[in-house]
Design an enzyme around this catalytic site. Structure first.
Site, PDB file in Angstrom:
ATOM      1  N   ASN A 262      13.151   5.229   7.502  1.00 30.25           N
ATOM      2  CA  ASN A 262      13.563   4.188   8.347  1.00 30.25           C
ATOM      3  C   ASN A 262      12.704   3.193   8.309  1.00 30.25           C
ATOM      4  OD1 ASN A 262      16.027   5.580   9.386  1.00 30.25           O
ATOM      5  ND2 ASN A 262      14.742   7.035  10.648  1.00 30.25           N
TER       6      ASN A 262
ATOM      7  N   LYS B   4       0.817  -1.200  -0.023  1.00 31.85           N
ATOM      8  CA  LYS B   4      -0.071   0.064  -0.025  1.00 31.85           C
ATOM      9  C   LYS B   4       0.896   1.208  -0.034  1.00 31.85           C
ATOM     10  CE  LYS B   4      -4.276   1.479   0.169  1.00 31.85           C
ATOM     11  NZ  LYS B   4      -5.043   1.373   1.568  1.00 31.85           N
ATOM     12  N   HIS B   5       0.462   2.211  -0.928  1.00 28.93           N
ATOM     13  CA  HIS B   5       1.380   3.266  -1.007  1.00 28.93           C
ATOM     14  C   HIS B   5       2.893   3.033  -1.066  1.00 28.93           C
ATOM     15  CE1 HIS B   5      -1.990   5.688  -0.872  1.00 28.93           C
ATOM     16  NE2 HIS B   5      -2.356   5.128   0.307  1.00 28.93           N
TER      17      HIS B   5
END
Length: 530
Positions: A424, A281-282
């Site tokens: 990160n 997702k994204h």
């Protein structure tokens, strides 16, 4: 005749791709256009029963040097470059017996295909076209008088123009064809220069050329106010650019970006070792798992973050079967991408008319070298693809406690996934499935906390009292600069850690791991993905 129209009296055809050639040549002949050609193209036209002159009749010179020299001649380039309304140009043509060429049809030697086929160095060199690009550029420069066609896809529009204008072409068409002509020679030269750089091992050539062929125009870009288009490069790599779309509406810009991210991640898992599923997702994985079957892998990947999986991309490393397809379509999914699918699975997905199904025919080689690009203001960054694989890394245990065999397998799994999570990145995994993922945070400790929170939320969704992070392992895409991120993972329940190492405070982090009873291994490789 209006000034923008140019009558076509003579056409020069020289093509390596003979798709549609004869029908096109026949139509030109029917319009009363004289045909001039070279080598195999002339032979094909003649064998179709059409009158055609060889270019050697035009130049008065035979083809020579194995065909390397045949069109590099003033009677060819003069015929293409002469400005018809320029008195001195007309005088030169008359004085030297140069006949005008009003339509040039050239597609180039198949250099890109030769390289993609893995042919020898000398074969690649011989497929570098010289005369073709020279003629194309000449005709395109003189587009006010000359039309140039560089691919069979433009035959219909050229013929339509000729039919509508009674044997003439419009300036509008000639300009469009000229733009495409220069783009084609630019992409061709880019492929050659990049191949040369690779052969020389030159990772930073003085000029880096880029070229691609339009795959499709997008409805819009990342946002509705942005235009976008999808281009294919010569790289022969299975994925979105090579996939066959079996069904579903047109892919959007974001669909393509996310689907590529999902498929590159799932390719990390060898299909002969286990089935694997990645849900994205994204551009970030929200669930990854291995299993004995695609159904098992999908269900375990979905359990990691069932909320984020809604409207996501599902990538599989094996042929999609009906059992897995039936389960996948229960959740709203934008795209399914897999190497293949059986007929029952395809029929099942067909009931969801907007769901895109892409079949690639194979998985990309994650170890293969390649080029990764990113634009910046006034330029672009180029780097090699991150093709480091955890299986090839020498893992160094740096804590007092050694990881168990189960932990070691999960550590490798988690680090494999972390490579594909935006930095990160923190990935919790247990039994070869992600249980919590923290992505894209400015602080590594925040990524650790988010991943732990995700694991707790996944447990609630599954009706489990204890966080899924309990008894898991954790992977970090880069070193822990301080012990706080590692301690956050320990508090969440992780028992082992994998990270690159290399921090100035490694000793401090190792000490904290020992005090927490964690096993920790260093990979020596970082996987930043910004």
């Amino acid at each position: 005749m209006p000034n923008e129209l140019r009558r076509v009296e003579r056409a020069l055809l020289s093509v390596s791709d003979k798709t549609g050639l004869i029908d096109f040549a026949r139509s030109l002949h029917r319009l009363g256009i004289a045909l001039v050609s070279t080598g195999g193209t002339a032979k094909a036209i003649a064998e179709a029963g059409l009158p055609v002159s060889d270019v050697s009749d035009l130049t008065g010179f035979p083809e020579m040097m194995d065909g390397r020299v045949k069109t590099l001649h003033p009677k060819v380039h003069g015929g293409l470059l002469a400005i018809r309304s320029h008195p001195e140009h007309q005088a030169s043509m008359l004085g030297h017996g140069i006949q005008p060429i009003d339509l040039l049809v050239v597609n180039l030697y198949p250099f890109e295909a030769t390289v993609a086929a893995g042919k020898a160095y000398d074969d690649c060199i011989e497929n570098i076209d010289i005369g073709g690009p020279a003629m194309i550029r000449a005709a395109a420069k003189n587009h006010h008088d000359v039309a140039v066609v560089v691919e069979p896809a433009d035959y219909p529009s050229v013929l339509a123009d000729l039919e509508a204008q009674k044997g003439a072409t419009t300036l509008t068409l000639r300009r469009k064809l000229a733009q495409k002509a220069y783009a084609r020679t630019a992409a061709y030269d880019a492929a050659i220069s990049n191949w040369f750089a690779n052969e020389l091992g030159d990772t930073a050539p003085a000029f880096r050329a880029l070229g691609g062929a339009l795959a499709e125009t997008m409805r819009y870009g990342e946002n509705p106010h942005q235009w976008a288009a999808f281009y294919r490069t010569p790289e022969n790599r299975p994925g979105v650019s090579t996939a066959r779309q079996v069904q579903g509406k047109q892919l959007s810009y974001n669909n393509i970006n996310d689907t590529d991210a999902a498929f590159e991640c799932v390719a990390e898992f060898a299909p002969e070792a286990s089935a694997a599923c990645v849900i994205v997702k994204h551009a970030n994985p929200c669930g990854v798992a291995a299993g004995g079957s695609l159904l098992e892998a999908y269900e375990r990947a979905l359990a990691c973050d069932p909320v984020s999986a809604f409207g996501g991309i599902v990538a599989l490393n094996r042929k999609l079967d009906a059992e897995a397809a039936k389960k996948i379509v229960e959740v709203f999914t934008e795209v399914i991408i897999a190497p293949d699918a059986d007929e029952e699975a395809i029929a099942m997905i067909a009931a969801k008319k907007n769901l895109r199904l892409l079949l690639t025919g194979g998985l990309p080689d994650v170890r293969a070298p390649g080029l990764a690009l990113r634009t910046v203001s006034g330029g672009f960054l180029a780097q090699s693809r991150d093709n480091a694989v955890v299986d090839d890394m020498e893992l160094k245990v740096v804590t007092k406690r050694q990881p168990s065999e189960r932990e070691l397998a999960d550590l490798r799994f988690a680090f494999r996934v972390a490579k594909h999570v935006k930095s990160n990145a923190i990935v919790y995994a247990r039994d070869l499935a992600t249980v919590g993922i923290g992505a894209g945070q400015m602080s590594r400790v925040d990524s650790s906390r988010i991943a732990a929170w995700k694991a707790a939320e996944a447990a609630k969704a599954a009706g489990v009292a204890e966080s899924l992070a309990k008894g898991s392992v954790v992977a970090s895409d880069a070193f822990f600069p301080f012990a706080d991120g590692l301690l956050a993972a320990a508090e969440a329940g992780a028992t082992a850690v994998i990270q690159p190492g290399g921090s100035m405070r490694d000793d401090e982090v190792i000490k904290a791991a020992d005090e927490a009873g964690l096993a920790m291994v260093f990979t020596g490789h970082r996987h930043f993905r910004h």
